[in-house]
Motif scaffolding. Sequence first.
Motif, PDB file in Angstrom:
ATOM      1  N   UNK A  39      -0.059 -23.284   9.532  1.00 43.22           N
ATOM      2  CA  UNK A  39      -1.350 -23.263  10.222  1.00 43.22           C
ATOM      3  C   UNK A  39      -2.411 -24.037   9.433  1.00 43.22           C
ATOM      4  N   UNK A  40      -2.432 -23.853   8.122  1.00 39.27           N
ATOM      5  CA  UNK A  40      -3.397 -24.580   7.284  1.00 39.27           C
ATOM      6  C   UNK A  40      -3.099 -26.076   7.305  1.00 39.27           C
ATOM      7  N   UNK A  41      -1.807 -26.430   7.241  1.00 37.50           N
ATOM      8  CA  UNK A  41      -1.423 -27.847   7.283  1.00 37.50           C
ATOM      9  C   UNK A  41      -1.876 -28.482   8.598  1.00 37.50           C
ATOM     10  N   UNK A  42      -1.718 -27.776   9.709  1.00 38.74           N
ATOM     11  CA  UNK A  42      -2.152 -28.315  11.005  1.00 38.74           C
ATOM     12  C   UNK A  42      -3.670 -28.470  11.050  1.00 38.74           C
ATOM     13  N   UNK A  43      -4.397 -27.532  10.449  1.00 34.55           N
ATOM     14  CA  UNK A  43      -5.859 -27.649  10.393  1.00 34.55           C
ATOM     15  C   UNK A  43      -6.255 -28.876   9.572  1.00 34.55           C
ATOM     16  N   UNK A  44      -5.577 -29.088   8.443  1.00 33.06           N
ATOM     17  CA  UNK A  44      -5.843 -30.275   7.616  1.00 33.06           C
ATOM     18  C   UNK A  44      -5.564 -31.534   8.426  1.00 33.06           C
ATOM     19  N   UNK A  45      -4.441 -31.546   9.150  1.00 31.70           N
ATOM     20  CA  UNK A  45      -4.026 -32.715   9.918  1.00 31.70           C
ATOM     21  C   UNK A  45      -4.999 -33.008  11.068  1.00 31.70           C
ATOM     22  N   UNK A  46      -5.431 -31.960  11.759  1.00 31.54           N
ATOM     23  CA  UNK A  46      -6.272 -32.160  12.945  1.00 31.54           C
ATOM     24  C   UNK A  46      -7.755 -32.307  12.609  1.00 31.54           C
ATOM     25  N   UNK A  47      -8.259 -31.547  11.623  1.00 31.27           N
ATOM     26  CA  UNK A  47      -9.694 -31.553  11.316  1.00 31.27           C
ATOM     27  C   UNK A  47     -10.061 -32.449  10.135  1.00 31.27           C
ATOM     28  N   UNK A  48      -9.066 -32.957   9.427  1.00 29.21           N
ATOM     29  CA  UNK A  48      -9.353 -33.819   8.290  1.00 29.21           C
ATOM     30  C   UNK A  48      -9.422 -33.084   6.963  1.00 29.21           C
ATOM     31  N   UNK A  49      -9.572 -31.773   7.011  1.00 25.15           N
ATOM     32  CA  UNK A  49      -9.559 -30.965   5.794  1.00 25.15           C
ATOM     33  C   UNK A  49      -9.313 -29.512   6.169  1.00 25.15           C
ATOM     34  N   UNK A  50      -8.841 -28.752   5.172  1.00 24.39           N
ATOM     35  CA  UNK A  50      -8.557 -27.342   5.413  1.00 24.39           C
ATOM     36  C   UNK A  50      -8.688 -26.545   4.128  1.00 24.39           C
ATOM     37  N   UNK A  51      -9.154 -25.315   4.260  1.00 22.57           N
ATOM     38  CA  UNK A  51      -9.344 -24.432   3.106  1.00 22.57           C
ATOM     39  C   UNK A  51      -8.019 -23.772   2.757  1.00 22.57           C
ATOM     40  N   UNK A  52      -7.639 -23.905   1.495  1.00 23.87           N
ATOM     41  CA  UNK A  52      -6.384 -23.325   1.012  1.00 23.87           C
ATOM     42  C   UNK A  52      -6.581 -21.941   0.413  1.00 23.87           C
ATOM     43  N   UNK A  53      -7.769 -21.674  -0.134  1.00 18.55           N
ATOM     44  CA  UNK A  53      -8.061 -20.385  -0.747  1.00 18.55           C
ATOM     45  C   UNK A  53      -9.436 -20.395  -1.377  1.00 18.55           C
ATOM     46  N   UNK A  54      -9.925 -19.194  -1.709  1.00 17.56           N
ATOM     47  CA  UNK A  54     -11.238 -19.033  -2.329  1.00 17.56           C
ATOM     48  C   UNK A  54     -11.040 -18.320  -3.658  1.00 17.56           C
ATOM     49  N   UNK A 105       3.083 -36.538  -9.015  1.00 21.74           N
ATOM     50  CA  UNK A 105       4.478 -36.539  -9.463  1.00 21.74           C
ATOM     51  C   UNK A 105       5.451 -36.871  -8.348  1.00 21.74           C
ATOM     52  N   UNK A 106       5.106 -36.492  -7.116  1.00 25.95           N
ATOM     53  CA  UNK A 106       5.971 -36.779  -5.968  1.00 25.95           C
ATOM     54  C   UNK A 106       5.648 -38.126  -5.330  1.00 25.95           C
ATOM     55  N   UNK A 107       4.613 -38.792  -5.826  1.00 23.81           N
ATOM     56  CA  UNK A 107       4.248 -40.105  -5.295  1.00 23.81           C
ATOM     57  C   UNK A 107       3.446 -40.051  -4.016  1.00 23.81           C
ATOM     58  N   UNK A 108       2.700 -38.951  -3.807  1.00 20.52           N
ATOM     59  CA  UNK A 108       1.885 -38.810  -2.591  1.00 20.52           C
ATOM     60  C   UNK A 108       0.403 -38.893  -2.940  1.00 20.52           C
ATOM     61  N   UNK A 109      -0.407 -39.445  -2.029  1.00 26.93           N
ATOM     62  CA  UNK A 109      -1.843 -39.570  -2.304  1.00 26.93           C
ATOM     63  C   UNK A 109      -2.664 -38.344  -1.899  1.00 26.93           C
ATOM     64  N   UNK A 110      -2.044 -37.196  -1.789  1.00 29.17           N
ATOM     65  CA  UNK A 110      -2.740 -35.970  -1.370  1.00 29.17           C
ATOM     66  C   UNK A 110      -3.929 -35.684  -2.286  1.00 29.17           C
ATOM     67  N   UNK A 111      -5.060 -35.336  -1.687  1.00 30.01           N
ATOM     68  CA  UNK A 111      -6.284 -35.036  -2.442  1.00 30.01           C
ATOM     69  C   UNK A 111      -6.712 -33.598  -2.173  1.00 30.01           C
ATOM     70  N   UNK A 112      -7.213 -32.950  -3.204  1.00 34.43           N
ATOM     71  CA  UNK A 112      -7.771 -31.601  -3.087  1.00 34.43           C
ATOM     72  C   UNK A 112      -9.065 -31.568  -3.885  1.00 34.43           C
ATOM     73  N   UNK A 113     -10.035 -30.825  -3.398  1.00 36.00           N
ATOM     74  CA  UNK A 113     -11.335 -30.714  -4.059  1.00 36.00           C
ATOM     75  C   UNK A 113     -11.793 -29.252  -4.005  1.00 36.00           C
ATOM     76  N   UNK A 114     -12.801 -28.938  -4.820  1.00 38.76           N
ATOM     77  CA  UNK A 114     -13.420 -27.613  -4.745  1.00 38.76           C
ATOM     78  C   UNK A 114     -14.801 -27.762  -4.131  1.00 38.76           C
ATOM     79  N   UNK A 115     -15.187 -26.756  -3.380  1.00 33.82           N
ATOM     80  CA  UNK A 115     -16.512 -26.713  -2.779  1.00 33.82           C
ATOM     81  C   UNK A 115     -17.068 -25.314  -2.967  1.00 33.82           C
ATOM     82  N   UNK A 116     -18.358 -25.191  -3.298  1.00 32.52           N
ATOM     83  CA  UNK A 116     -18.911 -23.841  -3.446  1.00 32.52           C
ATOM     84  C   UNK A 116     -18.956 -23.142  -2.085  1.00 32.52           C
ATOM     85  N   UNK A 117     -18.683 -21.851  -2.102  1.00 32.67           N
ATOM     86  CA  UNK A 117     -18.766 -21.051  -0.879  1.00 32.67           C
ATOM     87  C   UNK A 117     -20.201 -20.619  -0.721  1.00 32.67           C
ATOM     88  N   UNK A 118     -20.725 -20.796   0.453  1.00 30.36           N
ATOM     89  CA  UNK A 118     -22.133 -20.423   0.679  1.00 30.36           C
ATOM     90  C   UNK A 118     -22.252 -19.193   1.497  1.00 30.36           C
TER      91      UNK A 118
END
Length: 123
Positions: free
Chosen positions: A76-91, A110-123
Amino acid sequence: MISMATKPVVPPTPSLPATPKTPDDGGALVVERTTQRVEPPKMYQVVMLNDDFTPMEFVIEVLQHFFGKSREAATQIMLKIHLDGKGVCGVYSHEIAETKVALVMDAAHGAGHPLQAVTEPVE
């Protein structure tokens, strides 16, 4: 035959000054307790960003391995990332969120993928 007895050498023990015992006269000092409020730590969400090259299956595996998600929740999270451009993995707290991002980025690199992850403050 004359034998001489010697006394064993015993080092002197330091004597502590005697503290005089005083009876409690009931005039003890009572300090008021003040409750201190400690703010909970600021929370940060780990967000994965969509790209056109990282396989969906790899994203699901990362979500399961590093974030403890079930197969269904990871999908479900992967589909949200795919459809919305980003998805929350956890807080998490700031340090844990930064560690999770570093783990994800290392695994992707290590797997040769350009996957990006960032942190954002929860408001």
